[in-house]
Design an enzyme around this catalytic site. Sequence first.
Site, PDB file in Angstrom:
ATOM      1  N   TYR A 138      -4.828   2.681 -22.308  1.00 51.06           N
ATOM      2  CA  TYR A 138      -4.635   2.692 -20.667  1.00 51.06           C
ATOM      3  C   TYR A 138      -6.092   2.241 -20.243  1.00 51.06           C
ATOM      4  CZ  TYR A 138      -0.669   5.392 -19.903  1.00 51.06           C
ATOM      5  OH  TYR A 138       0.706   5.828 -19.608  1.00 51.06           O
ATOM      6  N   LYS A 190      -0.757   8.506 -35.568  1.00 52.23           N
ATOM      7  CA  LYS A 190      -0.009   7.607 -36.185  1.00 52.23           C
ATOM      8  C   LYS A 190      -0.933   7.043 -37.252  1.00 52.23           C
ATOM      9  CE  LYS A 190       3.719   5.002 -37.057  1.00 52.23           C
ATOM     10  NZ  LYS A 190       4.974   5.602 -37.299  1.00 52.23           N
ATOM     11  N   ASP A 223       6.147   9.560 -34.014  1.00 54.77           N
ATOM     12  CA  ASP A 223       7.780   9.507 -34.173  1.00 54.77           C
ATOM     13  C   ASP A 223       8.211  10.684 -34.808  1.00 54.77           C
ATOM     14  OD1 ASP A 223       6.297   8.695 -36.667  1.00 54.77           O
ATOM     15  OD2 ASP A 223       7.536   6.930 -36.948  1.00 54.77           O
ATOM     16  N   ASP A 247       1.751  10.049 -23.079  1.00 60.33           N
ATOM     17  CA  ASP A 247       2.443   9.705 -21.951  1.00 60.33           C
ATOM     18  C   ASP A 247       3.856  10.019 -22.322  1.00 60.33           C
ATOM     19  OD1 ASP A 247       3.251   8.628 -19.543  1.00 60.33           O
ATOM     20  OD2 ASP A 247       3.601   6.845 -20.438  1.00 60.33           O
ATOM     21  N   ASP A 251       7.264  12.997 -21.502  1.00 61.58           N
ATOM     22  CA  ASP A 251       8.407  12.637 -20.647  1.00 61.58           C
ATOM     23  C   ASP A 251       9.657  13.236 -21.471  1.00 61.58           C
ATOM     24  OD1 ASP A 251       7.406  11.288 -18.665  1.00 61.58           O
ATOM     25  OD2 ASP A 251       8.927   9.919 -18.707  1.00 61.58           O
TER      26      ASP A 251
END
Length: 352
Positions: A138, A190, A223, A247, A251
């Site tokens: 970002y 990750k 993941d 982010d 959701d």
Amino acid sequence: MPKKYDIAVIPGDGTGPEVVAEGIKVLDTVALKHDFKLTYTKYNLGGDNYLATGEILSDQTKKDLLKADAILLGAIGHPDVKPGILEKGILLNLRFEFDQYINLRPVKLYKGVATPLKDKKPEDIDFLVVRENTEGLYAGAGGFLKKGTLDEVAVQESINTRKGVERCIRYAFEICRKRDKAKRLTLCGKTNVLTFAFDLWERTFNEVAKEYPDIKTDYAHVDAICMWMVKNPEWFDVIVTDNMFGDIITDLAAMIQGGMGIAAGGNINPDSVSMFEPIGGSAPKYTGKQVINPIAAIMAGQLMLETLGEQKAADDIERSVIKVLRDDILDVAAGKMGFTTSQVGDLVAGYI
Ligand code: IPM
Ligand code: MN
């Protein structure tokens, strides 16, 4: 003298003003009961204002906002404004300029709320996501080379500073301790692919962990987190992660707690002005129809009071919301509540 807080209110676009009105209704009710005072200053920011005046967010407005004790935001996003302009110009601008380096998202399934996860109950879904809020992908680092040609190159880099990563991780350890539940902090990263950025995250995480022997630590790739959040959400207590992964997973998390009508978040700078928002969008097609669920905005107010140190008042709001969700509302989805937006606000305020 009762304590007094100056709240800057950005109702914003679409259904933002309708839900913020209910948030304020509930805040005023709880303030009266707990003997503190809230004053509100409204800021007309968002798509309509941008289209009418060309202003996105002026330096003067930023200066004024910075004088508030907290900011309550409805929603930003307008169908006639190209995606990215308002998001970057207002929401991300404020997060960055006010150094709101934590994005805190409580994920809790309340009784009476349907989750799409089969066989999962309120006791299985109750965790916090601590998302870094000022760096990563970002940060806006990168650019184009030979834009518009067949040789075009687009680079977008993830910026991770030791300071930025460490303060986020420390916040997560602290809130995990304060929450006092399973006392387990999971780093979401990750490390198998992003071997620079998440190497820094992992090293910092392990170093800071030594100062928190009472907190169990855990690691999962992003993941895999998506997989476990659906299969075994009960494994999570607090999750800490970078901006982009945060982010995405929040959701997913919002959906398992019942959807955008419920989910709230805080953009927090522990040493300055924080901003609280329902995490759903401006839902233009529902504007003015009084069908949107205001619980997310009400819970944004709850999170705001918690952050301002008014814990008892915040607890009162949560208790009332729990009652409304359990006993009154038929469905949390827009138009299916069995009540108007304003009636839901009345119900919550009534129980307080
Ligand atoms: C969020 C939103 C924002 C983000 C958008 C609107 C810029 O999705 O608060 O999660 O990506 O952070
Ligand atoms: Mn998002």
